[in-house]
Design a protein around this motif. Structure first.
Motif, PDB file in Angstrom:
ATOM      1  N   LYS A  90      35.881  19.457  44.169  1.00 42.74           N
ATOM      2  CA  LYS A  90      37.314  19.153  43.211  1.00 42.74           C
ATOM      3  C   LYS A  90      37.385  20.220  42.260  1.00 42.74           C
ATOM      4  CE  LYS A  90      37.948  14.535  44.379  1.00 42.74           C
ATOM      5  NZ  LYS A  90      37.971  13.073  43.899  1.00 42.74           N
ATOM      6  N   ARG A  91      36.219  20.622  41.333  1.00 42.62           N
ATOM      7  CA  ARG A  91      36.617  21.508  40.359  1.00 42.62           C
ATOM      8  C   ARG A  91      36.610  22.987  40.838  1.00 42.62           C
ATOM      9  NH1 ARG A  91      31.021  20.182  37.108  1.00 42.62           N
ATOM     10  NH2 ARG A  91      32.162  21.670  35.668  1.00 42.62           N
ATOM     11  N   ILE A  92      35.859  23.283  42.187  1.00 42.87           N
ATOM     12  CA  ILE A  92      36.062  24.736  42.861  1.00 42.87           C
ATOM     13  C   ILE A  92      37.372  24.947  42.916  1.00 42.87           C
ATOM     14  CG2 ILE A  92      35.308  26.191  44.448  1.00 42.87           C
ATOM     15  CD1 ILE A  92      32.562  24.927  44.452  1.00 42.87           C
ATOM     16  N   VAL A  93      38.035  23.892  43.710  1.00 42.67           N
ATOM     17  CA  VAL A  93      39.478  23.922  44.321  1.00 42.67           C
ATOM     18  C   VAL A  93      40.285  24.158  43.013  1.00 42.67           C
ATOM     19  CG1 VAL A  93      41.270  22.484  45.243  1.00 42.67           C
ATOM     20  CG2 VAL A  93      38.883  22.460  46.247  1.00 42.67           C
ATOM     21  N   LEU A  94      40.059  23.611  41.941  1.00 47.79           N
ATOM     22  CA  LEU A  94      40.888  23.799  40.848  1.00 47.79           C
ATOM     23  C   LEU A  94      40.808  25.033  39.931  1.00 47.79           C
ATOM     24  CD1 LEU A  94      41.025  20.019  39.521  1.00 47.79           C
ATOM     25  CD2 LEU A  94      42.861  21.172  40.785  1.00 47.79           C
TER      26      LEU A  94
END
Length: 228
Positions: A90-94
């Protein structure tokens, strides 16, 4: 993968990424890898059969990006004994700064380990083939051919051939050349094994013919001795 990389480690990682031919130029690594496509390309560069790129679509939507990373975890990373946690995805995607670098660093380690295992397995397999071939040749010739009279050609073919080793930090052009050389080497090794078997059979046939000639000579001498 929550480790913080120092400047030297980051530069080493960026240099490693730059050596890999990717579909998009690396401009901002946090955004570049957010959809997982380039991560899939990194793995495919080293293990072409492990990744099917059509499963990963370049995306700007969060949902598709997460889907790409989920597919990577399930179909690719699992075969490398690697996994990116859901929260990290989720943090990578953001495009959260400082998140993708430790993930890529850990992925690089897994790639290196798999390459090392593959190299060792190839060496073991080659060694087994050499031992099997030598044992097979020895069993066929045992009791029939004196080792002293074995031909130099047979001895030449029994010499082990070198095995090529791959590492993840190789230059792509060198990596491609080595892959081609390895395929050519494997083909030559098969040819050598076939030739070695043929030489062994020919040596055995020559020995049998010599034995037959000697036997006929003895019979001829015996016959001459009986004739008045």
């Amino acid at each position: 993968m929550d480790q913080v990389l120092n400047e030297e480690q980051l530069q080493d990682l960026y240099a490693w990424i730059d050596k890999i031919p990717l579909s998009r130029p690396k401009r901002h690594i946090t955004r570049d890898f957010s959809d997982g496509v380039m991560a899939a390309e990194v793995v495919k560069h080293f293990f072409p059969k492990l990744v099917e790129l059509h499963n990963y679509s370049p995306a700007s939507s969060t949902q598709q990006k997460i889907s790409n990373w989920s597919t990577l975890n399930r179909k690719v990373f699992s075969k490398l004994n690697f996994h990116v946690a859901e929260e990290t995805v989720k943090r990578i995607v953001l495009s959260t700064p400082g998140v993708i670098e430790p993930v890529l660093c850990a992925l690089r380690d897994k790639i290196d380990k798999k390459l090392e295992r593959r190299n060792k397995n190839r060496q073991k397999e080659y060694n087994k083939k050499q031992v099997s071939l030598k044992c097979s040749s020895k069993s066929r010739l045992q009791g029939a051919i004196d080792p002293v009279i074995m031909s130099p050609v047979s001895l030449l073919y029994s010499k082990p051939q070198p095995t090529l080793y791959f590492t993840s930090d190789m230059d792509p052009a060198v990596y491609q050349i080595l892959q081609e050389k390895e395929q050519a080497l494997m083909a030559l090794q098969e040819t050598v094994e076939i030739l070695q078997m043929k030489v062994s059979r020919l040596e055995h046939l020559v020995y049998l013919k010599d034995m037959r000639i000697a036997d006929l000579t003895r019979h001829l001498e015996t016959y001459k001795a009986k004739v008045p």
